[in-house]
Design a protein around this motif. Sequence first.
Motif, PDB file in Angstrom:
ATOM      1  N   THR A 298       0.831  -1.204   0.000  1.00  0.00           N
ATOM      2  CA  THR A 298       0.000   0.000   0.000  1.00  0.00           C
ATOM      3  C   THR A 298       0.861   1.248   0.000  1.00  0.00           C
ATOM      4  O   THR A 298       0.602   2.207  -0.739  1.00  0.00           O
ATOM      5  N   GLU A 299       1.946   1.238   0.814  1.00  0.00           N
ATOM      6  CA  GLU A 299       2.826   2.397   0.886  1.00  0.00           C
ATOM      7  C   GLU A 299       3.485   2.655  -0.461  1.00  0.00           C
ATOM      8  O   GLU A 299       3.644   3.797  -0.884  1.00  0.00           O
ATOM      9  N   GLN A 300       3.871   1.574  -1.167  1.00  0.00           N
ATOM     10  CA  GLN A 300       4.553   1.737  -2.443  1.00  0.00           C
ATOM     11  C   GLN A 300       3.621   2.265  -3.526  1.00  0.00           C
ATOM     12  O   GLN A 300       4.042   3.007  -4.408  1.00  0.00           O
ATOM     13  N   THR A 301       2.342   1.885  -3.491  1.00  0.00           N
ATOM     14  CA  THR A 301       1.438   2.301  -4.558  1.00  0.00           C
ATOM     15  C   THR A 301       0.734   3.618  -4.254  1.00  0.00           C
ATOM     16  O   THR A 301       0.141   4.209  -5.134  1.00  0.00           O
ATOM     17  N   THR A 302       0.797   4.088  -3.004  1.00  0.00           N
ATOM     18  CA  THR A 302       0.204   5.372  -2.662  1.00  0.00           C
ATOM     19  C   THR A 302       0.996   6.487  -3.321  1.00  0.00           C
ATOM     20  O   THR A 302       2.228   6.501  -3.284  1.00  0.00           O
ATOM     21  N   ALA A 303       0.300   7.437  -3.914  1.00  0.00           N
ATOM     22  CA  ALA A 303       0.979   8.552  -4.575  1.00  0.00           C
ATOM     23  C   ALA A 303       1.601   9.480  -3.534  1.00  0.00           C
ATOM     24  O   ALA A 303       0.991   9.791  -2.509  1.00  0.00           O
ATOM     25  N   VAL A 304       2.848   9.887  -3.786  1.00  0.00           N
ATOM     26  CA  VAL A 304       3.553  10.844  -2.926  1.00  0.00           C
ATOM     27  C   VAL A 304       4.203  11.888  -3.820  1.00  0.00           C
ATOM     28  O   VAL A 304       4.415  11.665  -5.025  1.00  0.00           O
ATOM     29  N   HIS A 305       4.548  13.031  -3.240  1.00  0.00           N
ATOM     30  CA  HIS A 305       5.133  14.089  -4.067  1.00  0.00           C
ATOM     31  C   HIS A 305       6.558  13.729  -4.494  1.00  0.00           C
ATOM     32  O   HIS A 305       7.211  12.839  -3.935  1.00  0.00           O
ATOM     33  N   GLY A 306       7.046  14.459  -5.498  1.00  0.00           N
ATOM     34  CA  GLY A 306       8.322  14.135  -6.122  1.00  0.00           C
ATOM     35  C   GLY A 306       9.498  14.131  -5.181  1.00  0.00           C
ATOM     36  O   GLY A 306      10.437  13.337  -5.331  1.00  0.00           O
ATOM     37  N   GLY A 307       9.468  15.018  -4.177  1.00  0.00           N
ATOM     38  CA  GLY A 307      10.566  15.049  -3.223  1.00  0.00           C
ATOM     39  C   GLY A 307      10.658  13.775  -2.414  1.00  0.00           C
ATOM     40  O   GLY A 307      11.759  13.286  -2.103  1.00  0.00           O
ATOM     41  N   LYS A 308       9.500  13.191  -2.068  1.00  0.00           N
ATOM     42  CA  LYS A 308       9.509  11.918  -1.344  1.00  0.00           C
ATOM     43  C   LYS A 308       9.951  10.778  -2.256  1.00  0.00           C
ATOM     44  O   LYS A 308      10.630   9.841  -1.810  1.00  0.00           O
ATOM     45  N   LEU A 309       9.576  10.846  -3.518  1.00  0.00           N
ATOM     46  CA  LEU A 309      10.061   9.838  -4.468  1.00  0.00           C
ATOM     47  C   LEU A 309      11.586   9.870  -4.542  1.00  0.00           C
ATOM     48  O   LEU A 309      12.244   8.817  -4.563  1.00  0.00           O
ATOM     49  N   ILE A 310      12.152  11.068  -4.583  1.00  0.00           N
ATOM     50  CA  ILE A 310      13.617  11.214  -4.627  1.00  0.00           C
ATOM     51  C   ILE A 310      14.235  10.641  -3.366  1.00  0.00           C
ATOM     52  O   ILE A 310      15.172   9.833  -3.418  1.00  0.00           O
ATOM     53  N   ALA A 311      13.723  11.047  -2.214  1.00  0.00           N
ATOM     54  CA  ALA A 311      14.313  10.629  -0.942  1.00  0.00           C
ATOM     55  C   ALA A 311      14.235   9.125  -0.751  1.00  0.00           C
ATOM     56  O   ALA A 311      15.174   8.499  -0.233  1.00  0.00           O
TER      57      ALA A 311
ATOM     58  N   MET B 293       9.877  22.442 -11.072  1.00  0.00           N
ATOM     59  CA  MET B 293       9.200  22.709  -9.807  1.00  0.00           C
ATOM     60  C   MET B 293       7.795  22.107  -9.762  1.00  0.00           C
ATOM     61  O   MET B 293       7.382  21.550  -8.735  1.00  0.00           O
ATOM     62  N   ASP B 294       7.078  22.169 -10.869  1.00  0.00           N
ATOM     63  CA  ASP B 294       5.721  21.625 -10.859  1.00  0.00           C
ATOM     64  C   ASP B 294       5.731  20.104 -10.738  1.00  0.00           C
ATOM     65  O   ASP B 294       4.860  19.510 -10.100  1.00  0.00           O
ATOM     66  N   HIS B 295       6.752  19.440 -11.300  1.00  0.00           N
ATOM     67  CA  HIS B 295       6.833  17.982 -11.207  1.00  0.00           C
ATOM     68  C   HIS B 295       7.232  17.529  -9.801  1.00  0.00           C
ATOM     69  O   HIS B 295       6.701  16.535  -9.284  1.00  0.00           O
ATOM     70  N   VAL B 296       8.190  18.215  -9.196  1.00  0.00           N
ATOM     71  CA  VAL B 296       8.682  17.754  -7.900  1.00  0.00           C
ATOM     72  C   VAL B 296       7.677  18.041  -6.781  1.00  0.00           C
ATOM     73  O   VAL B 296       7.682  17.375  -5.740  1.00  0.00           O
ATOM     74  N   PHE B 297       6.793  19.019  -6.990  1.00  0.00           N
ATOM     75  CA  PHE B 297       5.725  19.268  -6.019  1.00  0.00           C
ATOM     76  C   PHE B 297       4.508  18.369  -6.260  1.00  0.00           C
ATOM     77  O   PHE B 297       3.663  18.223  -5.384  1.00  0.00           O
ATOM     78  N   SER B 298       4.429  17.777  -7.460  1.00  0.00           N
ATOM     79  CA  SER B 298       3.274  16.933  -7.792  1.00  0.00           C
ATOM     80  C   SER B 298       3.498  15.501  -7.335  1.00  0.00           C
ATOM     81  O   SER B 298       4.616  15.115  -6.964  1.00  0.00           O
ATOM     82  N   GLU B 299       2.435  14.684  -7.400  1.00  0.00           N
ATOM     83  CA  GLU B 299       2.487  13.329  -6.876  1.00  0.00           C
ATOM     84  C   GLU B 299       2.522  12.281  -7.982  1.00  0.00           C
ATOM     85  O   GLU B 299       2.060  12.513  -9.100  1.00  0.00           O
ATOM     86  N   ALA B 300       3.080  11.119  -7.605  1.00  0.00           N
ATOM     87  CA  ALA B 300       3.083   9.933  -8.477  1.00  0.00           C
ATOM     88  C   ALA B 300       3.268   8.721  -7.582  1.00  0.00           C
ATOM     89  O   ALA B 300       3.756   8.835  -6.451  1.00  0.00           O
ATOM     90  N   PRO B 301       2.867   7.527  -8.052  1.00  0.00           N
ATOM     91  CA  PRO B 301       3.055   6.314  -7.245  1.00  0.00           C
ATOM     92  C   PRO B 301       4.531   6.013  -7.020  1.00  0.00           C
ATOM     93  O   PRO B 301       5.379   6.263  -7.888  1.00  0.00           O
TER      94      PRO B 301
END
Length: 550
Positions: free
Chosen positions: A6-19, A170-178
């Motif tokens: 569930t955590e992996q498929t939940t969408a999070v913002h780009g900064g969390k994807l990077i981290a 900036m718009d991509h890193v603030f936006s969300e993705a799985p």
Amino acid sequence: MSSAETEQTTAVHGGKLIARRLKAHGVTKIFTLSGGHIFPIYDGCRAEGIDIVDTRHEQAATFAAEGWAKVTREVGVAAVTAGPGVTNAMSALGSAQMNQSPIAVLAGRAPALRWGSGSLQEIDHIPFVRPLTKSAQTADSPAEIPGLVDDAIATALAPHSGPTFVDFPMDHVFSEAPDPGTPVAPRDPEGGPEADGGQLDRAIALLRDAERPVVMAGTNLYWGHGEVALLELCEELGVPVFLNGMARGCVPADHRLAFSRARSEGLKGADVAIVIGVPMDFRLAFGGAFGEQTELIVVDRAEAIREHPRQVAAELVGSIAGTLRALTAGAKGAQDTSAWVARLRASETEKRAAEAAELTDGRSPLHPMRLYKELAEVVDRDAIIIGDGGDFVSYAGKVIDSYEPGCWMDPGPFGCLGSGPGYALAAKLARPDKQVVLMLGDGAFGFGGMEYDTLARHGVNVVGVMGNNGIWALEKHPMEFLYGYSVAAELTPRTRYDLVVEALGGHGELVEDPDAVKGALHRAFEAGKPALVNVLTDPSVAYPRRSNLA
């Protein structure tokens, strides 16, 4: 569905994807200077427990990433804001490229949605960053972010290692993705198979017949984790060793086969030289450091970046450790080299004895050699020594010995001043139990002296030792030799840089007498805060420079 899925498929913002990708690769710290374009990266790192170490200049942040790579042999990561954040990091990117240091620089970028409208700090970084990196990419969507971070780290570490760059609109890193949650495969630090068999056979034959073999090893020996295999080869075959760059310490300086002062005689007099992980650039006189009849065996992690300036007898590309072990096994029973080793040891001893007068010079202001003698008697065997300067650090490279891998750092062939404070910051954070000594000239202090604020804020107890001669010695002395005068080569004599460090929260002390150096160094190490021992050195002393810069 499990909680992990569930955590992996939940969408999070780009900064969390990077981290999350950084954490998956084992990254524990990023070096940075704050900027709104990269706020989501900070938010992600905070959530993932990755330390955010902020500096006073993006150049220092990127040099710190390189310093982390140099001391750990893992990827160093810098995060910089868009526009000037990236341009400020350029010199450190150039340094990492020439040192083959694996770093990943993550940058902000003006919003893709408004690209071309004149947003704050809107500039296309890729065209001017690409020549200094192994890869330079822009995220075209939030979903691309995890893969780009993975690629940047893998590419940075792959031989030849080096810097990579990714910027995030900036718009991509603030936006969300799985979050895809992709696992990271274990990495072999020795890096792949040994060299080609035919070339290996040729090299073994040369080594078996060699009467005067030598090893000349450099930075890629260190990146390739080849130090244990090198020691095995040298001891089994009785081969004298000369080291430069990050290879210093890969054979302890007091080992019976380790040499430094006899390098010219050793390289010129060798019948076979194993050149490991070091280019034949100006430091080796473009190949002219070796004798005309010397047969060269070149060993490296990957194909040469530039054409060798002279013919080589065998070129071995692959795992450095594996290749050296194959050479050792194949060349067992080689010629007795004891007479050759004794000849070089006699030369080494003679040259060291000739330095005695400079090492005990009682002048005030000090001769740099006297300062380094006093320092050598205070530092631990495993101290990490960092050089940032011109003539002053050239003397350090000549006098200061290294006994373990990863304990010597200097700017390398790019020669960029200002690298030292960032290197020192990272080194002490990575190895808090070790002494970290930053040797810097008064000129170099002007590039990164404000980073003493960074050291103080983060509680990083680095000891700086300054050679303060009030000139740009690397330029002044050669210019006066060439033209009989010098211009743009003067600094203010006796400047109290130690008081600057005190004002920034550190410990500072001025030293004018050679007999006072040791006490000042002890007080600096005991201060419990970043320190600078500001030592006045004699501006008339010029390093005896022989290398051809061009």
